[in-house]
Design an enzyme around this catalytic site. Structure first.
Site, PDB file in Angstrom:
ATOM      1  N   MET A   1      35.305  43.451  38.379  1.00 25.99           N
ATOM      2  CA  MET A   1      35.545  42.494  39.454  1.00 25.99           C
ATOM      3  C   MET A   1      34.349  41.549  39.548  1.00 25.99           C
ATOM      4  O   MET A   1      33.209  41.997  39.679  1.00 25.99           O
ATOM      5  CB  MET A   1      35.746  43.217  40.784  1.00 25.99           C
ATOM      6  CG  MET A   1      36.987  44.099  40.841  1.00 25.99           C
ATOM      7  SD  MET A   1      38.530  43.198  40.517  1.00 25.99           S
ATOM      8  CE  MET A   1      38.537  42.019  41.881  1.00 25.99           C
TER       9      MET A   1
ATOM     10  N   HIS B   1      46.870  46.384  38.945  1.00 28.89           N
ATOM     11  CA  HIS B   1      45.537  46.708  39.460  1.00 28.89           C
ATOM     12  C   HIS B   1      45.718  47.336  40.840  1.00 28.89           C
ATOM     13  O   HIS B   1      46.080  46.658  41.801  1.00 28.89           O
ATOM     14  CB  HIS B   1      44.709  45.425  39.515  1.00 28.89           C
ATOM     15  CG  HIS B   1      43.399  45.569  40.214  1.00 28.89           C
ATOM     16  ND1 HIS B   1      42.675  44.468  40.651  1.00 28.89           N
ATOM     17  CD2 HIS B   1      42.664  46.652  40.566  1.00 28.89           C
ATOM     18  CE1 HIS B   1      41.569  44.891  41.238  1.00 28.89           C
ATOM     19  NE2 HIS B   1      41.544  46.199  41.206  1.00 28.89           N
TER      20      HIS B   1
ATOM     21  N   MET C   1      47.427  45.907  46.956  1.00 25.85           N
ATOM     22  CA  MET C   1      46.447  46.168  48.017  1.00 25.85           C
ATOM     23  C   MET C   1      47.131  46.886  49.174  1.00 25.85           C
ATOM     24  O   MET C   1      48.292  46.600  49.493  1.00 25.85           O
ATOM     25  CB  MET C   1      45.835  44.856  48.504  1.00 25.85           C
ATOM     26  CG  MET C   1      45.247  43.998  47.393  1.00 25.85           C
ATOM     27  SD  MET C   1      44.457  42.511  48.066  1.00 25.85           S
ATOM     28  CE  MET C   1      44.273  41.541  46.572  1.00 25.85           C
TER      29      MET C   1
ATOM     30  N   HIS D   1      49.383  39.894  35.740  1.00 22.99           N
ATOM     31  CA  HIS D   1      48.484  40.723  36.542  1.00 22.99           C
ATOM     32  C   HIS D   1      49.070  40.890  37.939  1.00 22.99           C
ATOM     33  O   HIS D   1      49.419  39.915  38.603  1.00 22.99           O
ATOM     34  CB  HIS D   1      47.101  40.083  36.613  1.00 22.99           C
ATOM     35  CG  HIS D   1      46.049  40.987  37.152  1.00 22.99           C
ATOM     36  ND1 HIS D   1      45.491  42.003  36.406  1.00 22.99           N
ATOM     37  CD2 HIS D   1      45.455  41.051  38.375  1.00 22.99           C
ATOM     38  CE1 HIS D   1      44.592  42.642  37.135  1.00 22.99           C
ATOM     39  NE2 HIS D   1      44.560  42.090  38.342  1.00 22.99           N
TER      40      HIS D   1
ATOM     41  N   ASP E   1      38.074  39.794  36.519  1.00 16.70           N
ATOM     42  CA  ASP E   1      38.962  39.282  37.566  1.00 16.70           C
ATOM     43  C   ASP E   1      38.136  38.751  38.732  1.00 16.70           C
ATOM     44  O   ASP E   1      37.333  39.487  39.318  1.00 16.70           O
ATOM     45  CB  ASP E   1      39.878  40.418  38.049  1.00 16.70           C
ATOM     46  CG  ASP E   1      40.868  39.989  39.123  1.00 16.70           C
ATOM     47  OD1 ASP E   1      40.879  38.799  39.498  1.00 16.70           O
ATOM     48  OD2 ASP E   1      41.636  40.849  39.593  1.00 16.70           O
TER      49      ASP E   1
ATOM     50  N   MET F   1      44.445  48.603  44.113  1.00 17.44           N
ATOM     51  CA  MET F   1      43.371  48.608  45.107  1.00 17.44           C
ATOM     52  C   MET F   1      43.871  49.417  46.294  1.00 17.44           C
ATOM     53  O   MET F   1      44.142  48.879  47.375  1.00 17.44           O
ATOM     54  CB  MET F   1      43.022  47.167  45.499  1.00 17.44           C
ATOM     55  CG  MET F   1      42.314  46.398  44.403  1.00 17.44           C
ATOM     56  SD  MET F   1      42.242  44.613  44.710  1.00 17.44           S
ATOM     57  CE  MET F   1      43.789  44.112  43.924  1.00 17.44           C
TER      58      MET F   1
ATOM     59  N   SER G   1      47.452  36.069  37.746  1.00 15.77           N
ATOM     60  CA  SER G   1      47.674  36.995  38.856  1.00 15.77           C
ATOM     61  C   SER G   1      48.714  36.432  39.804  1.00 15.77           C
ATOM     62  O   SER G   1      48.512  35.356  40.387  1.00 15.77           O
ATOM     63  CB  SER G   1      46.370  37.241  39.615  1.00 15.77           C
ATOM     64  OG  SER G   1      46.636  37.902  40.834  1.00 15.77           O
TER      65      SER G   1
ATOM     66  N   ASP H   1      48.421  42.500  41.546  1.00 10.75           N
ATOM     67  CA  ASP H   1      47.409  43.029  42.457  1.00 10.75           C
ATOM     68  C   ASP H   1      48.056  43.812  43.594  1.00 10.75           C
ATOM     69  O   ASP H   1      48.805  43.243  44.395  1.00 10.75           O
ATOM     70  CB  ASP H   1      46.580  41.881  43.042  1.00 10.75           C
ATOM     71  CG  ASP H   1      45.614  41.298  42.024  1.00 10.75           C
ATOM     72  OD1 ASP H   1      44.782  42.054  41.505  1.00 10.75           O
ATOM     73  OD2 ASP H   1      45.700  40.087  41.745  1.00 10.75           O
TER      74      ASP H   1
END
Length: 225
Positions: free
Chosen positions: A138, A67, A38, A34, A180, A69, A9, A36
């Site tokens: 998660m 991913h 957010m 990966h 993760d 979020m 990540s 992330d």
């Protein structure tokens, strides 16, 4: 025989050198990158947008695993697909219509997946298995890197693996099971034994001076499963 994939990540990478970091971790043996995302709305943190993904993509000779979020998700699904993403996962709580959001991902030519938080029920998967390429569990509450693995996730991994194996037996189609949060060399074998095949690791890799040594050590642990 299960094929295991390690997905570093970049949340824990040096953000001033993201392209170099991506190249370095791929050279060290990463199978996925990966990413992330957010939004400081769905989770209490703010990270990367589609422009950063597009900038990093030329450095990624392996699939980019995004991913989301974020809430709402549909507009960013399309933006990240255009940025060159290969896999897009999102949280069902962040979509008004989960099936429609999955369709947006598939229609854009990407692989699609759902993300389950530690307290999210496995039952949310049952009516959309035909649209899924991946399930991401998660093992920490989303929002920040460097958290400790939540132990009861192992039982949840076993339940999801049983559900996905039952679906594969009927459909002939395998769905990846990614985990993760708090994944390290000393617990990756237990996570694999519970049924995971894809492992997100951020600080465990990027906080070490030798990325290849960490990834090699993880693979040695996986070989014992």
């Amino acid at each position: 025989m299960t094929t295991y994939r390690i997905a570093p990540s970049i949340l824990s990478a040096d953000c001033a050198r993201l392209g170099e970091e991506v190249s370095a971790v791929i050279a060290a043996g990463a199978d996925l990158i990966h990413f992330d995302v957010m939004d400081n709305h769905y989770v209490p943190n703010l990270t990367f947008g589609p422009m950063v993904c597009a900038a990093v993509k030329p450095y990624a000779s392996v699939p980019v695993d995004v991913h989301l979020m974020v809430e709402p998700v549909d507009d960013l699904i399309q933006a990240f697909a255009k940025a060159g993403t290969d896999i897009i996962t999102f949280h069902p709580e962040a979509s008004r219509h989960v099936d429609r959001s999955l369709s947006l991902i598939k229609d854009a030519g990407c692989q699609a997946g759902l993300v389950l938080n530690p307290a999210t029920s496995v039952s949310v998967l049952e009516n959309v298995l035909n649209r899924l390429d991946m399930v991401l569990l998660m093992s920490v509450n989303p929002g920040f890197g460097g958290q400790s693995f939540i132990a009861h996730t192992l039982e949840k991994i076993r339940r999801v693996r049983a559900l996905l194996d039952e679906y594969e037996a009927k459909s002939g189609r395998r769905i990846a099971l990614e985990v993760d949060g708090g994944i390290k060399t000393d617990n990756i074998a237990a996570v694999a034994a519970a049924g995971a095949d894809t492992f997100v690791a951020g600080s465990a890799i990027f906080n070490q001076p030798d990325y290849k040594a960490v990834i090699d050590a993880m693979r040695q642990e996986l070989a014992k499963v």
